[in-house]
Every structure is written in structure tokens, then in C-alpha cells.
Design a protein around this motif. Structure first.
Motif, PDB file in Angstrom:
ATOM      1  N   ALA A  53     -61.567  53.946  71.096  1.00 15.91           N
ATOM      2  CA  ALA A  53     -61.950  52.751  72.291  1.00 15.91           C
ATOM      3  C   ALA A  53     -61.282  53.026  73.430  1.00 15.91           C
ATOM      4  O   ALA A  53     -61.265  52.797  74.328  1.00 15.91           O
ATOM      5  N   ALA A  54     -59.877  53.855  72.992  1.00 19.71           N
ATOM      6  CA  ALA A  54     -59.206  53.962  75.332  1.00 19.71           C
ATOM      7  C   ALA A  54     -60.247  54.990  75.405  1.00 19.71           C
ATOM      8  O   ALA A  54     -60.358  55.398  76.289  1.00 19.71           O
ATOM      9  N   ARG A  55     -60.854  56.400  75.203  1.00 21.60           N
ATOM     10  CA  ARG A  55     -61.616  57.083  75.429  1.00 21.60           C
ATOM     11  C   ARG A  55     -62.428  56.530  76.186  1.00 21.60           C
ATOM     12  O   ARG A  55     -63.535  56.909  76.712  1.00 21.60           O
ATOM     13  N   ALA A  56     -63.187  55.169  75.234  1.00 22.99           N
ATOM     14  CA  ALA A  56     -64.356  55.058  75.841  1.00 22.99           C
ATOM     15  C   ALA A  56     -64.184  54.190  77.769  1.00 22.99           C
ATOM     16  O   ALA A  56     -64.979  54.391  77.367  1.00 22.99           O
ATOM     17  N   VAL A  57     -63.059  53.574  77.304  1.00 14.26           N
ATOM     18  CA  VAL A  57     -62.689  52.587  78.748  1.00 14.26           C
ATOM     19  C   VAL A  57     -62.352  53.978  79.689  1.00 14.26           C
ATOM     20  O   VAL A  57     -62.995  53.364  80.351  1.00 14.26           O
ATOM     21  N   GLY A  58     -62.068  54.715  79.053  1.00 14.88           N
ATOM     22  CA  GLY A  58     -61.314  55.618  80.659  1.00 14.88           C
ATOM     23  C   GLY A  58     -62.880  56.023  80.734  1.00 14.88           C
ATOM     24  O   GLY A  58     -63.130  56.558  81.946  1.00 14.88           O
ATOM     25  N   ALA A  59     -63.767  56.665  79.679  1.00  9.95           N
ATOM     26  CA  ALA A  59     -64.486  56.667  80.501  1.00  9.95           C
ATOM     27  C   ALA A  59     -65.772  56.024  81.414  1.00  9.95           C
ATOM     28  O   ALA A  59     -66.355  55.916  82.334  1.00  9.95           O
ATOM     29  N   GLY A  60     -66.225  54.236  80.711  1.00 15.36           N
ATOM     30  CA  GLY A  60     -65.894  53.580  81.473  1.00 15.36           C
ATOM     31  C   GLY A  60     -66.214  53.520  83.134  1.00 15.36           C
ATOM     32  O   GLY A  60     -66.410  53.030  83.964  1.00 15.36           O
TER      33      GLY A  60
ATOM     34  N   SER B  68     -58.010  59.235  88.285  1.00  8.85           N
ATOM     35  CA  SER B  68     -56.281  58.787  88.168  1.00  8.85           C
ATOM     36  C   SER B  68     -56.589  58.008  86.651  1.00  8.85           C
ATOM     37  O   SER B  68     -55.955  58.411  85.480  1.00  8.85           O
ATOM     38  N   PRO B  69     -56.581  56.730  86.901  1.00  6.05           N
ATOM     39  CA  PRO B  69     -57.101  56.141  85.796  1.00  6.05           C
ATOM     40  C   PRO B  69     -57.907  56.215  84.447  1.00  6.05           C
ATOM     41  O   PRO B  69     -57.340  55.745  83.146  1.00  6.05           O
ATOM     42  N   ALA B  70     -59.249  56.885  84.819  1.00  7.84           N
ATOM     43  CA  ALA B  70     -59.796  56.837  83.610  1.00  7.84           C
ATOM     44  C   ALA B  70     -59.139  58.374  82.737  1.00  7.84           C
ATOM     45  O   ALA B  70     -59.695  58.462  81.346  1.00  7.84           O
ATOM     46  N   LEU B  71     -58.144  59.170  83.594  1.00  6.98           N
ATOM     47  CA  LEU B  71     -57.979  60.535  82.811  1.00  6.98           C
ATOM     48  C   LEU B  71     -56.455  59.665  82.283  1.00  6.98           C
ATOM     49  O   LEU B  71     -56.267  60.190  80.672  1.00  6.98           O
ATOM     50  N   THR B  72     -56.204  59.074  83.073  1.00  7.95           N
ATOM     51  CA  THR B  72     -54.976  57.647  81.592  1.00  7.95           C
ATOM     52  C   THR B  72     -55.659  57.016  80.692  1.00  7.95           C
ATOM     53  O   THR B  72     -54.591  57.854  79.458  1.00  7.95           O
TER      54      THR B  72
ATOM     55  N   ALA C 111     -58.449  57.675  78.558  1.00  4.60           N
ATOM     56  CA  ALA C 111     -58.352  59.155  78.137  1.00  4.60           C
ATOM     57  C   ALA C 111     -57.425  59.909  77.597  1.00  4.60           C
ATOM     58  O   ALA C 111     -57.759  60.090  76.016  1.00  4.60           O
ATOM     59  N   PHE C 112     -56.426  60.022  77.936  1.00  2.00           N
ATOM     60  CA  PHE C 112     -55.175  60.434  77.682  1.00  2.00           C
ATOM     61  C   PHE C 112     -54.040  60.268  76.437  1.00  2.00           C
ATOM     62  O   PHE C 112     -54.336  60.846  75.744  1.00  2.00           O
ATOM     63  N   GLY C 113     -54.314  58.921  76.438  1.00  3.25           N
ATOM     64  CA  GLY C 113     -53.939  58.241  75.691  1.00  3.25           C
ATOM     65  C   GLY C 113     -55.028  57.377  74.170  1.00  3.25           C
ATOM     66  O   GLY C 113     -53.940  57.999  73.431  1.00  3.25           O
ATOM     67  N   GLY C 114     -56.038  58.270  75.021  1.00  4.73           N
ATOM     68  CA  GLY C 114     -57.359  57.747  73.533  1.00  4.73           C
ATOM     69  C   GLY C 114     -57.297  58.818  72.447  1.00  4.73           C
ATOM     70  O   GLY C 114     -57.048  59.614  71.521  1.00  4.73           O
ATOM     71  N   LEU C 115     -56.633  59.781  73.465  1.00  6.13           N
ATOM     72  CA  LEU C 115     -56.809  61.626  72.815  1.00  6.13           C
ATOM     73  C   LEU C 115     -55.755  61.883  72.008  1.00  6.13           C
ATOM     74  O   LEU C 115     -55.737  61.989  70.643  1.00  6.13           O
ATOM     75  N   LEU C 116     -54.740  61.236  72.688  1.00  4.83           N
ATOM     76  CA  LEU C 116     -52.915  61.356  71.712  1.00  4.83           C
ATOM     77  C   LEU C 116     -53.422  59.975  70.519  1.00  4.83           C
ATOM     78  O   LEU C 116     -52.412  60.900  70.168  1.00  4.83           O
ATOM     79  N   ALA C 117     -53.823  59.069  70.506  1.00  5.06           N
ATOM     80  CA  ALA C 117     -53.954  57.892  69.177  1.00  5.06           C
ATOM     81  C   ALA C 117     -54.981  58.810  68.589  1.00  5.06           C
ATOM     82  O   ALA C 117     -54.770  58.367  67.215  1.00  5.06           O
ATOM     83  N   THR C 118     -55.687  59.583  69.311  1.00  3.35           N
ATOM     84  CA  THR C 118     -56.306  60.453  67.762  1.00  3.35           C
ATOM     85  C   THR C 118     -55.846  61.363  67.026  1.00  3.35           C
ATOM     86  O   THR C 118     -55.738  61.630  65.927  1.00  3.35           O
ATOM     87  N   VAL C 119     -54.843  62.078  67.747  1.00  2.00           N
ATOM     88  CA  VAL C 119     -54.116  62.845  67.746  1.00  2.00           C
ATOM     89  C   VAL C 119     -53.338  62.856  66.547  1.00  2.00           C
ATOM     90  O   VAL C 119     -52.822  63.101  64.737  1.00  2.00           O
ATOM     91  N   ILE C 120     -52.461  60.941  66.415  1.00  2.00           N
ATOM     92  CA  ILE C 120     -51.683  60.655  65.915  1.00  2.00           C
ATOM     93  C   ILE C 120     -52.861  60.066  64.848  1.00  2.00           C
ATOM     94  O   ILE C 120     -52.247  59.758  62.801  1.00  2.00           O
TER      95      ILE C 120
END
Length: 510
Positions: free
Chosen positions: A246-253, A262-266, A268-277
Motif C-alpha cells: 500500500a505504501a509503495r502504491a501511494v508513493g507511485a500515485g 521527495s514525498p514519493a520516495l519517502t 516508497a522507502f517506507g513501503g520497502l521497509l515494511a516489505t522487508v519486515i
């Protein structure tokens, strides 16, 4: 592959040798981790960073990978050679520390700090498990407390060596020298440390408690009823994977609709972090299904994390505070803070483990209760130390000389610096007893995921962000007021650990 030869009886002298090697490696772990604090001023000047940007560099860049990759590496450590994993981890984090000295941009330095986190992810949880298998339960908290000596030793060494090298040469040399030191010491771990038999000290302790039972027949652990499946851990994993998607989708949107990076990368980074977790939790779903159900685990982890927000945050920012508010040079700060970290930290860690082992005979609740009391004392002591001119002014008209103020501040800073680290022996020992022996590395990594993701990422960033927020009103003293606001996390930590003292007996795996 595991070391089968390690099943032979362990000589007491060798046990302490292994502990000494692990302390040395842990010191290198913290040296490479904390060196960035003393280099704050030259790094901020070179890359033209705000306090908040530097907070990201010292916090999320390291903690995002350090916390999440610790779980899969600990999962491997519960199944394969812990010694090999720690050797590789030491080589990786040392190599990336050296590369930090080669960075030519903020982005490169950020990525190299992430690389340091990748290596250090494999350096702590396997060590906890090794110590638990070298030392019997009655000595475990003290052994883990001795292991934790690596924190003040490494912090002091990183502060002193990093600061003095930066003064004599520059910040790049400081990173390269300490990185190469770790690479030179990596073979020592692999060539001289053996993997002990898992749960061997628990077997010996159980046999001693029940003399009529043969050692090989004694139970390794009396575990509570385990979950029938890995369902709880799997559900937690799926939740994090969905959050990540969901976070990565928001970043792409955001990027497609606004074009702002800047907000998109933030997002996307949060989404990647959640995915790794999520992936890490899936790997650890068996152990996760055990600890997620236990209130003590959450109270211990969140309590330790709340204290670590202050612990890591204050440790990372105090060097810059001394330069801004106490008027010390970089070289003076290196000596001054190294002394505080080494003396105060060593005394606090030892006393925490020693007292908890003694008090545990009266009940398991002493393990979290000891650091809870320490945190309630730490907050006012930090504030008093930072206001040594006012304090000494109560005795000497005009606030005394600058030397007197520094001496008084040094002596008071020793108290919260020691108390701040008093949780390490008791809490890490308690976490070891929430699961059977075969799950200890992974349980430690799940604990460290929460502690470090909140403690390092939030703590280091919080004080920098708050300093920038308060700068328009307080100027160069904004960092002082930022640290004041963070003391509330110690109170929260104490409340959570007091709660753990009431539930630990029920969740304990003896």
C-alpha cells in the motif's frame, strides 16, 4: 553447517576467552556504529546538512537494514554456524565503514551507512545465543552484561579515535582506519571460537537441579504450550507485506499525480521497509508465533525501545551539544565524552546485570524492574548535568569557573550514562528465557527489530528534527531543549518495564 566438535565439554577458561572475543567484536560493532556522532560537525559542514538530515543519516540509514535483516540472519544462526555468520558480518560492516570515508555525496554516505547496518545485523543476536549456550542460567545476565561492555568501550573508542583522527587528518581518515581495523580482526572470530552445543548449559543446570536424572535425559527447557502452527507469525508477516504494498502504491500515485520526488520516495522507502519486515517475519514465523502471544515480549521490547530512543539519540547528539553549549572543540569533546561513555557505561551495565541476577532469586520480575528504576533516575540526572552552571551557581556565586562546570557536568553525566545502559544484561537475559534454546537467536532478533528500529531510527532523527523545529526560538541552544523533550521516553520505558515485571513469571521458559 554447524560445528559438531563443539559438543565437547567447555573448559571454564575457554568460556571466558570466547566472551572476551565477543566483547571485542561488539566494541567494534559500536565503534563503527557510533563514530558518526563525534564526526557530526565536520560531516554537517562538508555536506551542508541540517540537524534533521544528519538525524536521518545516523538513524534510518543504519536502522532500516540493521533491524530488518537481523531476523533472517538470526534465523540462519539458529540453524547453521553462528561463528561463520558473525565473522562474515564483521567483515561486511567494517568494509562499509571504510567506504564511508570515500563518500563524495550525502546520498553515497547514506547508502554506505546502510551497508554498515547490513553487516551489523548479523553481529548481535547470534552472540546472545552463543553466550546463552556457554554460560548457565545463573550466570547468564552477568555474562550478557559483560558482553554489553562492548557498548561503552566501542562508543568511547569511536568517539576518541574518530575525533582525534578527524582533528589530526580529517573525517575520511577516521572512517577508513576504524573500518580496516575490523577487517583485520575478522579471522580471529572464525579461527578461535567454536559453536557450543545448543542448550547445553540448560541441560547441565537441569541435571544439577535433579541429581537423579542423567544429563542427557534432562530437559533443555520447560516450554509453555507452543502454538499448533505458525499461523500467528504468518498473519503478522502478511499484514506487513500488505502495508508495504500500500505504501509503495501511494508513493507511485504521488509521483504520477504531482511529479514531486521527495514525498514519493519517502512513501516508497517506507513501503520497502515494511516489505522487508514482512519477509523477515515470514522467515521467523515459527518463533514469532511463540513470542507474539506473550505480553512480556511486547512490554520488554517496547520498554527497551523507549529507553533506546533516548539512549541512542542522546549518545549520538551529545558530542555536538558539548561543542555548541559547552564551547568545547572537536578534540576536547572526543576526550570528554569518551571518558563519560567508558566509565559511566561500564559501571552501569555491570551493576544492572549483577543486581538483576541477585534479585532474580526473589522473583523473575527483578529483571525488568531493575532497569525501570534506573530510567526514572536517569531523566532528572541528564537535565541536571546539562545545567551544571546553574547547579554550581548554587554553591559558587556567578556559576564557578568553566573548568568547575565541566567537572561537575562530567561527574553527573556518569550517573545517567550508567543507568541508561543498566537494562542490557537483565532484559536481554529475560528475552532468552521467553523461548526454548533452539529459538534464542531469532527471538533476540525480533526483540532487536523493535528496539533498534524505534531506538536508532526514531531516536537519532527525533533529536535532530526537534532541534531544527526549536532553532528559530532557541538558536544554538535548540539541541539542549530538544534533549529535554526526549526525557519523557525514559518515563514511558519505566512504565512498560514495570508492567513486564508483573507478567514475566507466567511467560518464562525455565
Amino acid at each position: 553447517m554447524t560445528d559438531t566438535a563443539a559438543a565437547a565439554p567447555v573448559r571454564p577458561g575457554y568460556r571466558y576467552y570466547v566472551l572476551a572475543v565477543l566483547v571485542l567484536i561488539y566494541a567494534l560493532n559500536f565503534l563503527d556504529r557510533q563514530i558518526i556522532g563525534i564526526l557530526a560537525a565536520p560531516l554537517k559542514a562538508h555536506f551542508e546538512l541540517t540537524d534533521a538530515q544528519f538525524g536521518l543519516l545516523g538513524g534510518i540509514a543504519f536502522a532500516s537494514v540493521y533491524s530488518t535483516l537481523a531476523i533472517p540472519l538470526a534465523w540462519l544462526a539458529d540453524r547453521f554456524s553462528r561463528v561463520w555468520i558473525m565473522t562474515g558480518a564483521l567483515a561486511v560492516w567494517s568494509g562499509f565503514t571504510a567506504l564511508c570515508g570515500m563518500a563524495t555525496s550525502y546520498t553515497q554516505l547514506f547508502l554506505f551507512r546502510m551497508g554498515v547496518g547490513v553487516g551489523e545485523a548479523g553481529g548481535v543476536a547470534p552472540a546472545y545465543s552463543l553466550i546463552a549456550d556457554y554460560f548457565p542460567p545463573s550466570q547468564r545476565a552477568r555474562a550478557l552484561a559483560v558482553f554489553a561492555f562492548g557498548i561503552p568501550i566501542g562508543t568511547a573508542a569511536g568517539t576518541l579515535v574518530g575525533g582525534l583522527l578527524a582533528v589530526a587528518y580529517d573525517w575520511r581518515v577516521a572512517f577508513v582506519v576504524v573500518g580496516l581495523l575490523g577487517l583485520l580482526l575478522a579471522p580471529l572470530m572464525r579461527l578461535t571460537v567454536r559453536d557450543p552445543k545448543r542448550g547445553g548449559t540448560d541441560v547441565a543446570a537441569a541435571a544439577a537441579a535433579v541429581p537423579d536424572v542423567a544429563p542427557e535425559a534432562a530437559p533443555v527447557a520447560t516450554a509453555p504450550a507452543a502454538p499448533a502452527s505458525k499461523r500467528v507469525g504468518a498473519v503478522a508477516s502478511m499484514v506487513m507485506l500488505l502495508i508495504g504494498a500500500a505504501a509503495r502504491a501511494v508513493g507511485a500515485g504521488l509521483y504520477l499525480t504531482t511529479g514531486e520526488q521527495s514525498p514519493a520516495l519517502t512513501w516508497a522507502f517506507g513501503g520497502l521497509l515494511a516489505t522487508v519486515i514482512g519477509i523477515s517475519l515470514w522467515i521467523a514465523r515459527s518463533t514469532g508465533s511463540v513470542v507474539i502471544r506473550k505480553k512480556s515480549f511486547w512490554l520488554l521490547a517496547l520498554g527497551a525501545a523507549s529507553s533506546s530512543i533516548c539512549g541512542y539519540g542522546v549518545a549520538g547528539w551529545l558530542p555536538l551539544f558539548f561543542m555548541r553549549s559547552f564551547g568545547l572543540t572537536l578534540g576536547q569533546t572526543a576526550w570528554y565524552y569518551a571518558g563519560i561513555a567508558l566509565v559511566g557505561g561500564t559501571l552501569g551495565i555491570w551493576m544492572g546485570g549483577f543486581i538483576a541476577d541477585k534479585l532474580s532469586k526473589r522473583g523473575k520480575g527483578a529483571y525488568p524492574l531493575t532497569p525501570a528504576i534506573a530510567f526514572l533516575i536517569s531523566a532528572p540526572c541528564f537535565i541536571l548535568a546539562m545545567n551544571s552552571p546553574w547547579l554550581i551557581g548554587l554553591i559558587f556565586p556567578g556559576g564557578g569557573t568553566n573548568a568547575q562546570q565541566l567537572i561537575v557536568a562530567f561527574l553527573i553525566f556518569l550517573i545517567p550514562t550508567g543507568l541508561n545502559l543498566a537494562w542490557l544484561g537483565p532484559i536481554t537475559a529475560a528475552v532468552q528465557h521467553l523461548v526454548p534454546a533452539a529459538m534464542r537467536s531469532t527471538a533476540s532478533a525480533l526483540f532487536l527489530l523493535i528496539n533498534n528500529l524505534l531506538g536508532i531510527a526514531v531516536g537519532f532523527y527525533y533529536f535532530g528534527w526537534m532541534s531544527d523545529l526549536l532553532a528559530p526560538r532557541f538558536g544554538d541552544e535548540s539541541l539542549r531543549w530538544s534533549i529535554y523533550t526526549g526525557m519523557g521516553f525514559y518515563v514511558l520505558a519505566a512504565v512498560l518495564l514495570i508492567g513486564a515485571s508483573r507478567t514475566l513469571k507466567k511467560d518464562w521458559v525455565s
